[in-house]
Design a protein around this motif. Sequence first.
Motif, PDB file in Angstrom:
ATOM      1  N   ILE A   1      56.399  12.219  73.157  1.00  0.00           N
ATOM      2  CA  ILE A   1      57.119  13.497  73.244  1.00  0.00           C
ATOM      3  C   ILE A   1      57.932  13.551  74.537  1.00  0.00           C
ATOM      4  N   LYS A   2      57.334  13.096  75.633  1.00  0.00           N
ATOM      5  CA  LYS A   2      58.069  13.071  76.898  1.00  0.00           C
ATOM      6  C   LYS A   2      59.291  12.156  76.795  1.00  0.00           C
ATOM      7  N   GLY A   3      59.124  11.013  76.134  1.00  0.00           N
ATOM      8  CA  GLY A   3      60.243  10.100  75.958  1.00  0.00           C
ATOM      9  C   GLY A   3      61.349  10.712  75.120  1.00  0.00           C
ATOM     10  N   LEU A   4      60.958  11.470  74.086  1.00  0.00           N
ATOM     11  CA  LEU A   4      61.940  12.146  73.240  1.00  0.00           C
ATOM     12  C   LEU A   4      62.721  13.179  74.047  1.00  0.00           C
ATOM     13  N   ILE A   5      62.011  13.912  74.895  1.00  0.00           N
ATOM     14  CA  ILE A   5      62.669  14.900  75.760  1.00  0.00           C
ATOM     15  C   ILE A   5      63.638  14.206  76.714  1.00  0.00           C
ATOM     16  N   ALA A   6      63.189  13.098  77.325  1.00  0.00           N
ATOM     17  CA  ALA A   6      64.055  12.357  78.247  1.00  0.00           C
ATOM     18  C   ALA A   6      65.313  11.865  77.534  1.00  0.00           C
ATOM     19  N   LEU A   7      65.154  11.410  76.298  1.00  0.00           N
ATOM     20  CA  LEU A   7      66.297  10.933  75.531  1.00  0.00           C
ATOM     21  C   LEU A   7      67.277  12.066  75.264  1.00  0.00           C
ATOM     22  N   LEU A   8      66.764  13.233  74.899  1.00  0.00           N
ATOM     23  CA  LEU A   8      67.622  14.396  74.679  1.00  0.00           C
ATOM     24  C   LEU A   8      68.345  14.802  75.959  1.00  0.00           C
TER      25      LEU A   8
ATOM     26  N   GLU B   1      66.755   5.724  81.006  1.00  0.00           N
ATOM     27  CA  GLU B   1      65.840   4.858  81.758  1.00  0.00           C
ATOM     28  C   GLU B   1      64.441   5.453  81.810  1.00  0.00           C
ATOM     29  N   SER B   2      64.354   6.753  82.002  1.00  0.00           N
ATOM     30  CA  SER B   2      63.044   7.415  82.000  1.00  0.00           C
ATOM     31  C   SER B   2      62.403   7.316  80.624  1.00  0.00           C
ATOM     32  N   ALA B   3      63.213   7.476  79.580  1.00  0.00           N
ATOM     33  CA  ALA B   3      62.696   7.340  78.216  1.00  0.00           C
ATOM     34  C   ALA B   3      62.142   5.942  77.990  1.00  0.00           C
ATOM     35  N   ALA B   4      62.859   4.932  78.490  1.00  0.00           N
ATOM     36  CA  ALA B   4      62.412   3.550  78.320  1.00  0.00           C
ATOM     37  C   ALA B   4      61.043   3.336  78.955  1.00  0.00           C
ATOM     38  N   GLN B   5      60.860   3.886  80.141  1.00  0.00           N
ATOM     39  CA  GLN B   5      59.583   3.714  80.841  1.00  0.00           C
ATOM     40  C   GLN B   5      58.453   4.411  80.108  1.00  0.00           C
TER      41      GLN B   5
ATOM     42  N   ILE C   1      64.049  21.512  78.714  1.00  0.00           N
ATOM     43  CA  ILE C   1      62.684  21.090  79.049  1.00  0.00           C
ATOM     44  C   ILE C   1      62.772  19.849  79.917  1.00  0.00           C
ATOM     45  N   SER C   2      61.830  19.701  80.826  1.00  0.00           N
ATOM     46  CA  SER C   2      61.741  18.486  81.631  1.00  0.00           C
ATOM     47  C   SER C   2      60.701  17.562  81.020  1.00  0.00           C
ATOM     48  N   TYR C   3      60.968  16.253  81.072  1.00  0.00           N
ATOM     49  CA  TYR C   3      60.001  15.303  80.518  1.00  0.00           C
ATOM     50  C   TYR C   3      58.740  15.201  81.367  1.00  0.00           C
ATOM     51  N   SER C   4      58.716  15.869  82.516  1.00  0.00           N
ATOM     52  CA  SER C   4      57.532  15.838  83.379  1.00  0.00           C
ATOM     53  C   SER C   4      56.459  16.822  82.934  1.00  0.00           C
ATOM     54  N   VAL C   5      56.721  17.601  81.886  1.00  0.00           N
ATOM     55  CA  VAL C   5      55.740  18.567  81.402  1.00  0.00           C
ATOM     56  C   VAL C   5      54.483  17.846  80.933  1.00  0.00           C
TER      57      VAL C   5
ATOM     58  N   ALA D   1      48.489  20.942  69.902  1.00  0.00           N
ATOM     59  CA  ALA D   1      49.213  22.193  70.112  1.00  0.00           C
ATOM     60  C   ALA D   1      50.427  21.970  70.998  1.00  0.00           C
ATOM     61  N   TRP D   2      50.261  21.176  72.047  1.00  0.00           N
ATOM     62  CA  TRP D   2      51.360  20.909  72.988  1.00  0.00           C
ATOM     63  C   TRP D   2      52.473  20.117  72.315  1.00  0.00           C
ATOM     64  N   GLU D   3      52.108  19.105  71.536  1.00  0.00           N
ATOM     65  CA  GLU D   3      53.086  18.290  70.824  1.00  0.00           C
ATOM     66  C   GLU D   3      53.965  19.171  69.928  1.00  0.00           C
ATOM     67  N   ALA D   4      53.335  20.069  69.172  1.00  0.00           N
ATOM     68  CA  ALA D   4      54.081  20.961  68.295  1.00  0.00           C
ATOM     69  C   ALA D   4      54.914  21.955  69.091  1.00  0.00           C
ATOM     70  N   LEU D   5      54.358  22.464  70.186  1.00  0.00           N
ATOM     71  CA  LEU D   5      55.088  23.423  71.016  1.00  0.00           C
ATOM     72  C   LEU D   5      56.354  22.787  71.587  1.00  0.00           C
ATOM     73  N   MET D   6      56.234  21.560  72.101  1.00  0.00           N
ATOM     74  CA  MET D   6      57.410  20.863  72.620  1.00  0.00           C
ATOM     75  C   MET D   6      58.412  20.583  71.496  1.00  0.00           C
ATOM     76  N   GLY D   7      57.897  20.271  70.303  1.00  0.00           N
ATOM     77  CA  GLY D   7      58.787  20.051  69.171  1.00  0.00           C
ATOM     78  C   GLY D   7      59.610  21.276  68.847  1.00  0.00           C
ATOM     79  N   LEU D   8      59.001  22.457  68.951  1.00  0.00           N
ATOM     80  CA  LEU D   8      59.726  23.698  68.676  1.00  0.00           C
ATOM     81  C   LEU D   8      60.698  24.033  69.798  1.00  0.00           C
ATOM     82  N   HIS D   9      60.318  23.743  71.038  1.00  0.00           N
ATOM     83  CA  HIS D   9      61.260  23.931  72.151  1.00  0.00           C
ATOM     84  C   HIS D   9      62.502  23.068  71.938  1.00  0.00           C
TER      85      HIS D   9
END
Length: 417
Positions: free
Chosen positions: A170-177, A182-186, A137-141, A122-130
């Motif tokens: 999903i967090k990495g995708l958010i960081a990339l956006l 660097e956060s995405a890489a980690q 969105i912050s990647y710390s979610v 559910a969270w993965e899809a919710l973040m995808g829609l956001h």
Amino acid sequence: MAMSSIRSALARVLIAPKLRPPRRFAATAAAGDTQPERVAAEMVRYALGGAVRRSSPEEAMRILEQGASNLQGGGEGSAEAVGMLMLAMSTLLYRSGRRQDAMEKLKATQQVAPSAAFRVAAWEALMGLHMEAGQEISYSVSPNDSVDLSFKDDSKWSDQDHLKFRVNAIKGLIALLNGETESAAQLFADGCRDFAGRGKHQTESAAVSYGEYLHCVGDFPMATQVYESVLEAARMEDKSGNLLTAANMIPEEVSLGATCSYGQLLSHSGKFGEAEDYLTRALQKAEEQFGANHPKVGIVLTCVARMYKLKAKSEGSSSIMVQEGLYRRALEVLKAPSINSEGTNKHLDWRDIISLARGEYAELLLIQSNRKAEGERMKEWAEGAWKNRRLTLAQALDFSEPSKPTIVVDTRIGRVL
């Protein structure tokens, strides 16, 4: 694929295309599932598959709602069955163009989810829609941020490697956006290599995100391995576990995304024959799943036009008419506002893709002496609408060094990475 073949495929979308029904959604219960789960799986199959052609979305939603009501509190497996139905409801709402309602349904699913696997889905899809909506969105979610875990007795998502991979992707995708490379890489480095493309535990979408990250930072060999693994898994996957996905993260969306992203990678690698093949497949998938006038068709058309641009530059040839026709059709399908309209800073669906397509289109006009004024206006509009945090529009349009960090269009979320 020969040039004549891809042009035949493109002709369908450039010349008064007819709408096509979405492809049938495949969903089956896994071996060992309880009777409530098997019943729920059949309801999902009907509501998201055959019901599209036989009945209205409203009737399909009533079927899912009635099933959830009947299965509530029905003993072993009933909570899982209701969770499946709620995820399916969110997908149906999303497919009907009701993104906000889909998001609310996913939030509700998180609250009643019987396990970490359901919460992550559910969270993965919710973040995808956001992300698709262009929201901040912050990647710390975290999947557990808004969920009361006091009554849960199962392990958390962070204790299960395959779920952790999905969350970190999903967090990495958010960081990339957000332009935080660097956060995405980690985030992507944490376990992604072990799970990318295995075709198990619904990790294909996470693997696509990992492949897109590698693609963006110029690691083409590794990105190629990941994309090819995902596409192979999509061909071999029996779909038995894909009920734990929703909205723009379901298998059909993942298959389309992987095909289009791989086509872009082949184009960036100078392998134009193969790129034409995969981008044509992506175009056909988008038409079959959504209909020829859906924005996601416009997204793929933008990628096809970009491939023609790079091919023409590489060969020292010209394909201005083909590119212009593709960009014009893409912008039409995306319902892009007029370049003379005001308020480009206001919310605009598919902003990333529209501004990219307009920027590319402007470059075609600027090299035509009788259309330079139109090109300048279009370029100004595109630059004003461009909000990518990682690269400027000028950098996104530059193909001078094929292996340098580049942009990737993600069809799942309709964003430029």
